[in-house]
Design an enzyme around this catalytic site. Structure first.
Site, PDB file in Angstrom:
ATOM      1  N   SER C  56       0.767  -1.313  -0.069  1.00  0.00           N
ATOM      2  CA  SER C  56      -0.131   0.114   0.073  1.00  0.00           C
ATOM      3  C   SER C  56       0.816   1.300   0.043  1.00  0.00           C
ATOM      4  O   SER C  56       0.245   2.360  -0.727  1.00  0.00           O
ATOM      5  CB  SER C  56      -1.023  -0.039   1.112  1.00  0.00           C
ATOM      6  OG  SER C  56      -0.649  -0.067   2.448  1.00  0.00           O
ATOM      7  N   GLY C  90     -11.313   7.506 -32.416  1.00  0.00           N
ATOM      8  CA  GLY C  90     -11.361   7.429 -33.869  1.00  0.00           C
ATOM      9  C   GLY C  90     -12.947   7.574 -34.298  1.00  0.00           C
ATOM     10  O   GLY C  90     -13.115   7.800 -35.417  1.00  0.00           O
ATOM     11  N   HIS C 182       3.621  -3.592 -10.912  1.00  0.00           N
ATOM     12  CA  HIS C 182       3.296  -5.044 -11.379  1.00  0.00           C
ATOM     13  C   HIS C 182       2.921  -5.215 -12.624  1.00  0.00           C
ATOM     14  O   HIS C 182       3.096  -6.056 -13.383  1.00  0.00           O
ATOM     15  CB  HIS C 182       1.569  -5.124 -10.693  1.00  0.00           C
ATOM     16  CG  HIS C 182       1.136  -6.656 -10.757  1.00  0.00           C
ATOM     17  ND1 HIS C 182       1.610  -7.584 -10.441  1.00  0.00           N
ATOM     18  CD2 HIS C 182       0.096  -6.937 -11.515  1.00  0.00           C
ATOM     19  CE1 HIS C 182       0.703  -8.783 -10.820  1.00  0.00           C
ATOM     20  NE2 HIS C 182      -0.123  -8.204 -11.615  1.00  0.00           N
ATOM     21  N   ARG C 187       5.004  -7.337 -17.954  1.00  0.00           N
ATOM     22  CA  ARG C 187       5.418  -6.683 -19.308  1.00  0.00           C
ATOM     23  C   ARG C 187       6.777  -6.566 -19.660  1.00  0.00           C
ATOM     24  O   ARG C 187       7.291  -6.382 -20.826  1.00  0.00           O
ATOM     25  CB  ARG C 187       4.716  -5.188 -19.691  1.00  0.00           C
ATOM     26  CG  ARG C 187       3.087  -5.456 -19.526  1.00  0.00           C
ATOM     27  CD  ARG C 187       2.577  -6.603 -20.137  1.00  0.00           C
ATOM     28  NE  ARG C 187       0.899  -6.422 -19.775  1.00  0.00           N
ATOM     29  CZ  ARG C 187       0.311  -7.340 -20.486  1.00  0.00           C
ATOM     30  NH1 ARG C 187       0.722  -8.278 -21.562  1.00  0.00           N
ATOM     31  NH2 ARG C 187      -1.220  -7.518 -20.329  1.00  0.00           N
TER      32      ARG C 187
END
Lengths: 269, 269, 269, 269
Positions: C56, C90, C182, C187
């Site tokens: 936290s 778009g 995270h 990634r």
């Protein structure tokens, strides 16, 4: 001045923030690509976003506060789940002897029509005194139990269970502007408990100078707005149908375009 | 049996659930399109998902509980923000005279090495008695204050501020399996406060029969797992480099493929 | 330098941030009340928080980026639900003729062992050429369709459906540090698609100078950590039981205390 | 019938749900403790909750759908962050040759007054034909590129970047009733893109029989409601002040109590 005292021992202090009205505009503009660019239209854009509940640009602004409040208030507050919170832990720390005692003019009878609220009826002085005495007696006994256990070196996480819901706690609390305004909408409401309204008002005072245009739009389109149900709209429309031409054709704080849309809504939905 | 008693007045009751192990498989399979289809591979798929922390299919299962617990536990519990909660309101309702009093064998001294925990040291009988007396005295005074105010028709939202943190509250609590397992991971942990561990264990018992394969995978890959830091891994690798051939070539509860990947990790990361 | 070019037309630009390592410390300290106060212990506190997954305090830091990436990457990115996002639409805007074309050295065959990944095998030059031609031919046809519809004044929200998944889009993206780390963990992972790794690395470079201690702790305790399952731990423990005394008694980047806890874990869990 | 076809290749299928109107009531009742208990008052309670935006009991009901939709629609849909999603992955799976081609009567010119919408103006037959041809030509080229790469065994995660935004994808999607109604409020709105409205209507049809009372209340108090700003309310109040007695004293679908509160609102806020 970035700190506001609340109730007898509490406060809200603005620690940091990221962004302001301009950050709302900047984020909204990316959605429209090359569409809108005139800097003078910022206020109009913010009001348009608020009016049409395009909420995501308001998430781009963040506020961080240091707050101190009674636990029964913290329990309502924490239900706003999009916040980040770091709270003092009664498992680690010895909590100070600070418990909320209402001022006499905030004591009230149970409301009869609002099952969760306070009545406006006056309370006789002797009942006020007796109530304050009851509260103080309870707190004294609670503190005695707490400190007796601490003196015997009983684990803090056990000792603290005797403390009352009025015990003050404190936390760091971070929220984005969109969710903060939703918090304010609920907690500034007349039906919110008086003690949390005090904190909501402090937060409002602290953010207003940072996002004045967003706050004004919130005030106009959310706080002072009213939502009518489908049935109520049909009554309004039925009644106003023949009288629309009698409505004013201009208003100091409403644009021509909004006034037209207002009438169209009353005409046919 | 879908209800488990917890502490002196509390309980966890499983009210409803949506989905089971099969729902995890079904959701995971959509990601892989026509890739994997053999029904016998369900267990392997679930274990693969858990091992590699592919968490989203576990979100597809939901559980709803009715729980009753002391407020100081509810305050830890509510910090799991992905839950849906409906709690009894002390603004509306008169709260029953139910407050948690620990059993003597759960009283403990403050731990010296763990600042937030309990010591294992024995407490003499007279200190135990004194502690229980302190707790009970505090509660009696709190209840006296609460009921004195209620008798005078003081608003419930005010009267309840005298109640202690050990006061029982109750709520409906809904959580998806992924977030529920994360809750269990934190609240079954030896460092979690004893009183919330009791509730975590009850929840575990109630969900295990519904998602047995997912729970077993959670037990193997999360609960009983251990994470070594980069530095710790470099020690392990340095030490085992020359000794990898001495490691067992099979293990009753680990597949050949997992064993290979285990050795590869120890070899070079 | 707060902007990093990514792929052929993309970028990540750090727009704003709230807080740094000090904000993590400040928030964590409120939990411990008067417990820890020495300023020199900040680094240790941050590493302790990261190691024990006390997440936290890391939520108290926020970052806001302006990013431009192909839509197939945006679709992976948006699955991180704790972000705030404002994306170009778009439906409003005419999208520029910018579509991602991989460099030849990033073209790859389908992996055989990893069903979702790329093989390391070399691709002959003529296949590389043919692939780039295929991609470009597809894009040309897509752009032709898009602009033909725009020329006929067909609604933008319809015309854009012909654009490919490689079409670049852009957005403002706000995330707190805990959730950002995270995001990076997933990634930056070798199994993440190359194209999103490029963006994750850019983000990493931009935040590292702002939260150097937190990032280093993340690197040590998360990125370079490894988690062993219960079964793997039992193999490790069985093997090391008799050899614990052979393990080093000190290590340049690990404290005495951590080293003790490391051995204890290997001894008995 | 739990599956509804949408557009040319899409659908929404209700897979599972947890709870119904009764679950909303059950959760709300816990908040009121012993307060309200008469079973016949369930409908009134649900309407009260909806009217006063007491949203948490509606979170206690969950729905899980299997949906198939064009990617440009999935991109709008995924912005509702409280959902759980498992989507087919173009990294693993070969995607079928299914792309959305609008029916001619849903082609439209760009709106001039609504920058993101469609005009009502008729499109000549030859422009319609040309548009459909453009779309189909683009798709053919995209599919050619995609399959040429797949034939050469190029990694799927690369090949798919040539596919158009109209490519169909599918997912499992789980949402609680409160957030689902918010989704419907936004996506049934006249300003939502036609193609997502089709899916929102399908979802609405599927949930209505499961939560008929909640849905009716949503229809009355949200979908058909209208919110007036503070300025608009002051116009209404100014105009109606002298005419309140002319308003009807009863209405078929509105209770006496609601009618009184309606007038009070018009009187003074």
């Amino acid at each position: 001045m970035n700190k506001i005292k609340c109730l007898d021992h509490g406060f809200v202090k603005l620690i940091d923030h990221m962004g302001d009205d301009q950050a709302v505009v900047q984020a909204a503009r990316v959605s429209y690509g090359d569409g809108t660019k005139t800097a003078t239209k910022d206020r109009g854009l913010i009001r348009y976003l608020m009016r049409h509940r395009h909420t995501s640009p308001f998430e781009m602004v963040s506020f961080k506060f240091h707050c101190k409040m009674p636990i029964f208030i913290a329990r309502q507050w924490v239900r706003h789940r999009t916040a980040s919170i770091n709270e003092i832990s009664g498992r680690y720390s010895i909590l100070p002897e600070e418990q909320y005692v209402p001022e006499k003019n905030h004591l009230a009878y149970q409301s009869t029509d609002n099952k969760q609220g306070r009545s406006d009826e006056n309370i006789p002085q002797d009942v006020l005194n007796k109530t304050i005495d009851s509260i103080n007696d309870g707190f004294k006994a609670a503190n005695r139990a707490y400190h007796s256990m601490l003196d015997d070196n009983i684990a803090r996480e056990i000792a603290r269970i005797s403390l009352p819901l009025s015990q003050y706690t404190e936390w760091y609390w971070k929220m984005d502007l969109h969710n903060l305004l939703h918090f304010l909408q609920l907690r500034l409401h007349a039906h919110a408990q008086y003690e949390i309204r005090v904190f909501a008002e402090a937060i409002m005072e602290l953010i207003k100078p940072i996002v004045p245009i967003s706050y004004e739009a919130f005030d106009d389109y959310i706080l002072n707005s009213h939502t009518f149900s489908g049935a109520e709209m049909s009554i309004l429309r039925g009644f106003l149908k023949e009288r629309l031409h009698e409505l004013p054709t201009e208003h100091p704080s409403i644009s021509k375009r909004e006034l037209q849309s207002f009438k169209r809504i009353l005409e046919d939905g």
